[in-house]
Design an enzyme around this catalytic site. Structure first.
Site, PDB file in Angstrom:
ATOM      1  CG  ASP A 189      -2.049  -0.989   1.105  1.00  0.00           C
ATOM      2  OD1 ASP A 189      -2.290  -1.481  -0.006  1.00  0.00           O
ATOM      3  OD2 ASP A 189      -2.696  -1.279   2.133  1.00  0.00           O
ATOM      4  NE  ARG A 190      -1.172   7.214  -1.511  1.00  0.00           N
ATOM      5  CZ  ARG A 190      -1.170   8.156  -0.579  1.00  0.00           C
ATOM      6  NH1 ARG A 190      -0.071   8.852  -0.351  1.00  0.00           N
ATOM      7  NH2 ARG A 190      -2.252   8.417   0.121  1.00  0.00           N
TER       8      ARG A 190
END
Length: 410
Positions: A189-190
């Site tokens: 995830d970012r």
């Protein structure tokens, strides 16, 4: 004004980036997005190539037998289509963009009242402003003929998606290290940092894919959580096993556990999920926990830690039960969830950034983002999640990443 636009054939370059007060920004640039109105959407494997370096945004509008889909698109004009699907810009902008030919259908300028039909190509030529990310380097850990591993900084997406193209791991590695093409083996995830494995050719990427599908990979993360994490004896190891289904709510942008009820026949929406947790250390206020996901569901580690009563200590999405509407303009799910818990954006920082950096690019009179470097609504204070990937292993191989500074409790 002379306009030179970029296409997927234009790779990111080192001079495209501006570093300012701990943020990596991208000089705004012209770019053409292409959408297709198709009779039926192909499968994901058909519509997107394996390579994550795809830099062309494509939107598939289905006109299948689903009545809801038909009703959604029936009689839409080109302006209404853009205004309803891409809410980041005002309606008047789309009217002007169609009138001046920045939005075209099948390569031709059309009136604002033009109604879209199946099998047409829609192009949108615009001045693109990417959100900033934290200025940390993308550190290359291992460089082999077929594999590259890096330490991914928090806040940086892995590959082009949404508003991000150059401010991605793949883009930065191409600009600063000349590494291309690259095929991410797994996703982070970012907001998550840590080990990222990238294959350097499609053959190696396919081998990793087969191992993933065969359940042959082991993954390890560490997290900094609230409180003193418990220990429980399971098969002579002091670990806690959470084995409970997860349901991802797309509207809210978050997952939730879904405890089954053996006395009821009501079908569940959740997918089976299992994570092993082992406490590494604790100071009474926080604990460092080793997290080993057996399955791979969206936000699995984060929601399973919340379920134990020990959420990640800076995870605004799962620290609070209150979640704002997912559709808040200019906000990701994480920022929307923590909106009431985070102080207002520092306007002095934004003004200083504009004054310092705006002279590094030409201002487009039609652009709704200029003179800002960052898109309207982006919050500069965003920080990384205290969740870090430290190790991936498979048949005959293992790759590791150093611990981050927050993992060492005082």
């Amino acid at each position: 004004m002379e306009i030179v636009w970029q296409t997927p054939a234009n790779p990111p370059e080192r001079q495209d980036y501006i570093f300012h007060k701990g943020r990596r920004l991208v000089r705004p640039y012209y770019f053409e997005f292409i959408s297709h109105v198709r009779p039926s959407p192909p499968s994901l494997s058909q519509s997107l190539p394996l390579s994550p370096s795809l830099l062309l945004s494509s939107l598939l509008i289905s006109t299948s037998d689903d009545p809801q889909v038909k009703n959604r698109w029936a009689g839409k004009t080109v302006v209404d289509f853009f205004a309803q699907e891409f809410k980041g810009r005002p309606y008047d902008y789309y009217v002007s963009a169609v009138q001046c030919g920045r939005i075209r259908v099948d390569g031709e300028t059309v009136p604002v009242s033009y109604i879209l039909r199946p099998s047409q190509k829609i192009s949108h030529f615009l001045h693109r402003h990417e959100p900033p990310v934290m200025a940390s380097d993308v550190t290359v850990l291992v460089e082999e003929p077929d594999v590259v591993t890096v330490c991914k900084p928090a806040s940086v997406p892995v590959h082009p998606c949404g508003q991000y193209r150059k401010n991605t791991v793949v883009g930065i590695l191409q600009a600063e290290h000349g590494l291309a093409p690259l095929f991410p083996v797994h996703r982070l995830d970012r907001l998550v940092s840590g080990l990222l494995i990238l294959a350097r050719n499609a053959t190696k990427a396919d081998l990793f894919r087969q191992q993933i599908e065969g359940g042959m990979l082991q993954k390890q993360y560490i997290a900094k959580v609230v409180g003193t994490f418990p220990e429980k004896e399971v098969c002579f190891y002091k670990l806690l096993l959470v084995d409970i289904s997860i349901y991802y709510n797309h509207r809210e942008g978050r997952s939730m556990v879904e405890a089954g009820d053996s006395c009821r026949d009501t079908p569940t929406k959740g997918k089976t999920a299992s994570t092993k947790f082992t406490r590494i250390s604790s100071n009474g206020t926080h604990s460092i926990v080793l997290c080993e996901p057996v399955t791979g569901r969206t936000h699995q580690i984060r929601v399973h830690l919340q379920y134990t009563g020990h959420p990640i200590a800076n995870d605004m999405l799962y620290l609070s039960e209150y979640v704002d509407n997912r559709t808040d303009v200019g906000m990701s799910a994480d920022r929307a969830a923590g909106k009431s818990l985070i102080p207002e954006t520092n306007n002095m920082y934004v003004d200083d950034c504009e004054e310092t950096c705006s002279r590094n690019f030409s201002i487009d009179p039609m652009c709704t983002q200029c003179p800002n470097l960052a898109p309207t609504g982006y919050e500069e204070h965003e920080e990384g999640l205290w969740l870090h990937c430290i190790r991936y292993s498979g048949p005959g191989w293992k790759y590791e990443c150093p611990y981050p500074g927050w993992a060492f409790l005082s």
